[in-house]
Motif scaffolding. Structure first.
Motif, short mmCIF file in Angstrom:
data_model
loop_
_atom_site.label_atom_id
_atom_site.label_comp_id
_atom_site.label_asym_id
_atom_site.label_seq_id
_atom_site.Cartn_x
_atom_site.Cartn_y
_atom_site.Cartn_z
N VAL A 1 -9.15 49.02 -50.29
CA VAL A 1 -9.84 49.32 -51.54
C VAL A 1 -10.91 50.37 -51.27
O VAL A 1 -11.84 50.13 -50.49
N LEU A 2 -10.78 51.53 -51.90
CA LEU A 2 -11.67 52.66 -51.64
C LEU A 2 -12.66 52.79 -52.80
O LEU A 2 -12.35 53.34 -53.85
N ARG A 3 -13.86 52.26 -52.56
CA ARG A 3 -14.93 52.34 -53.57
C ARG A 3 -15.99 53.30 -53.06
O ARG A 3 -16.86 52.92 -52.30
N ASN A 4 -15.87 54.55 -53.46
CA ASN A 4 -16.79 55.59 -53.02
C ASN A 4 -16.81 55.73 -51.50
O ASN A 4 -17.85 55.84 -50.86
N ARG A 5 -15.63 55.72 -50.91
CA ARG A 5 -15.50 55.91 -49.48
C ARG A 5 -14.12 56.49 -49.18
O ARG A 5 -13.26 56.58 -50.07
#
Length: 362
Positions: free
Chosen positions: A230-234
């Motif tokens: 899960v890519l949350r601002n990364r």
């Protein structure tokens, strides 16, 4: 997101008025042609079982034969309404009346039934990137977007889409937001289904606005527990031989959680970037920062539009980036029409899709 009880009756009334207006020209034409009120009674019988079960835009009747018939009938009526004038003009031009009306009816039925089925189509696109390493030439990215797992999209249907993508032997899979419709009821189901995704370099997820209509932290934990990144601002670096690809994700814009600077902060110099961004309105910012490919969703292609003319759809009320592939300078944007739906599970002129984007050297 809750829907106040006092508005539920109004919502049902509004939908009833709309579907009545859609059906009226076709039903009146049929009544005149048959000289009986039977078509009006049939229309009422198809429509009322669906309408009486409506509560909110997100809680529409579960899939059933009556739901399929109602949605298919309404879609066919809308198409027939639009074909009435061309049929009249064709008759005046010399086409036999039976042939003109028969062709209009056949097209309306085929398109109406296809709209109600809303089966995703596989779309393949090529994206040419200047300076792409030879090891990444031909790199294939599968994209699944706007799943909206819920009453209309059960776990089994999502699992079928996952199986279809897995059969393509992809290098990477991107899931670009709106995994659920709302609430906690399908969080575990969507995590289980998406956890079945298989690709050489893994499956990655970005969140959309609907994913915050529940406890998003619980959703993220379940997704990660089933092996999804899960890519949350990364971002993460994917290596293929001696080449690298930076895969980043930005969080939801509607709740102001997006931070593109953070998402790109760890990007290595000179490494091409693929950005997962549910909202396509982030594309100008991504382009300004040199992102080569942005993958978005959110629009559903409008769910209702003119086939083949992406500017003529309900998505134009959301954004200028309605559907498909766009290019500005060295940056590309692909806006996926999504696999699921919100509101009535019907698509007219904006078919559901699964996408495969192949990277090629520019």
């Amino acid at each position: 997101m809750s829907f106040p009880t006092r508005f539920q009756g109004h919502f049902r009334l509004i939908v009833s008025v709309v579907v009545t207006a859609v059906q009226l020209p076709t039903v009146l034409w049929l009544c005149v042609r048959t000289r009986t009120p039977l078509p009006a009674l049939v229309a009422l019988g198809l429509s009322w079982p669906y309408l009486k079960r409506l509560t909110t835009p997100w809680h529409t009747p579960a899939p059933s034969r009556s739901t399929f018939l109602a949605l298919g009938w309404w879609s066919a009526c809308l198409v027939f309404d639009l074909l009435m004038l061309p049929a009249v003009l064709a008759i005046r031009a010399g086409l036999p009346e039976a042939a003109a009306w028969g062709l209009a009816a056949a097209v309306a039925l085929v398109v109406g039934l296809d709209a109600a089925l809303a089966r995703p189509r596989l779309r393949r696109r090529t994206v040419r990137i200047a300076g792409l390493a030879p090891e990444l030439d031909g790199y294939r990215i599968g994209q699944l977007s706007d799943v909206h797992c819920g009453p209309q999209v059960p776990e089994s249907r999502v699992a079928a889409w996952v199986k279809r993508l897995n059969g393509l032997d992809l290098d990477l899979v991107a899931v670009t937001g709106d995994l659920i419709t709302q609430g906690p009821s399908h969080v575990e189901a969507i995590a289980r289904a998406l956890g079945g995704l298989r690709a050489k370099d893994g499956a990655f997820v970005s969140l959309g606005n609907h994913d915050y209509y529940t406890d998003a932290e619980h959703l993220v934990r379940e997704l990660e527990r089933h092996g999804l990144g899960v890519l949350r601002n990364r971002g993460v670096v994917v290596a293929r031989g001696g080449a690298r690809l930076y895969v980043a994700g930005v969080d939801d814009t509607w709740t102001s959680r997006d931070d593109l600077e953070r998402a790109l902060a760890q990007r290595p110099e000179g490494v091409p970037t693929v950005l997962l961004a549910h909202d396509p309105d982030l594309f100008p910012q991504a382009r300004a920062r040199g992102v080569e490919l942005t993958l978005s969703g959110h629009t559903h292609g409008g769910q209702l539009g003119v086939p083949g003319v992406r500017r003529l759809s309900l998505a134009r009320f959301l954004t200028r980036w309605t559907a498909g592939l766009y290019r500005e300078e060295r940056s590309w944007l692909y806006v996926n029409r999504g696999a699921g739906t919100t509101g009535p599970p019907v698509r007219l002129g904006a078919p559901a899709e699964l996408a495969v984007l192949t990277l090629r050297r520019g």
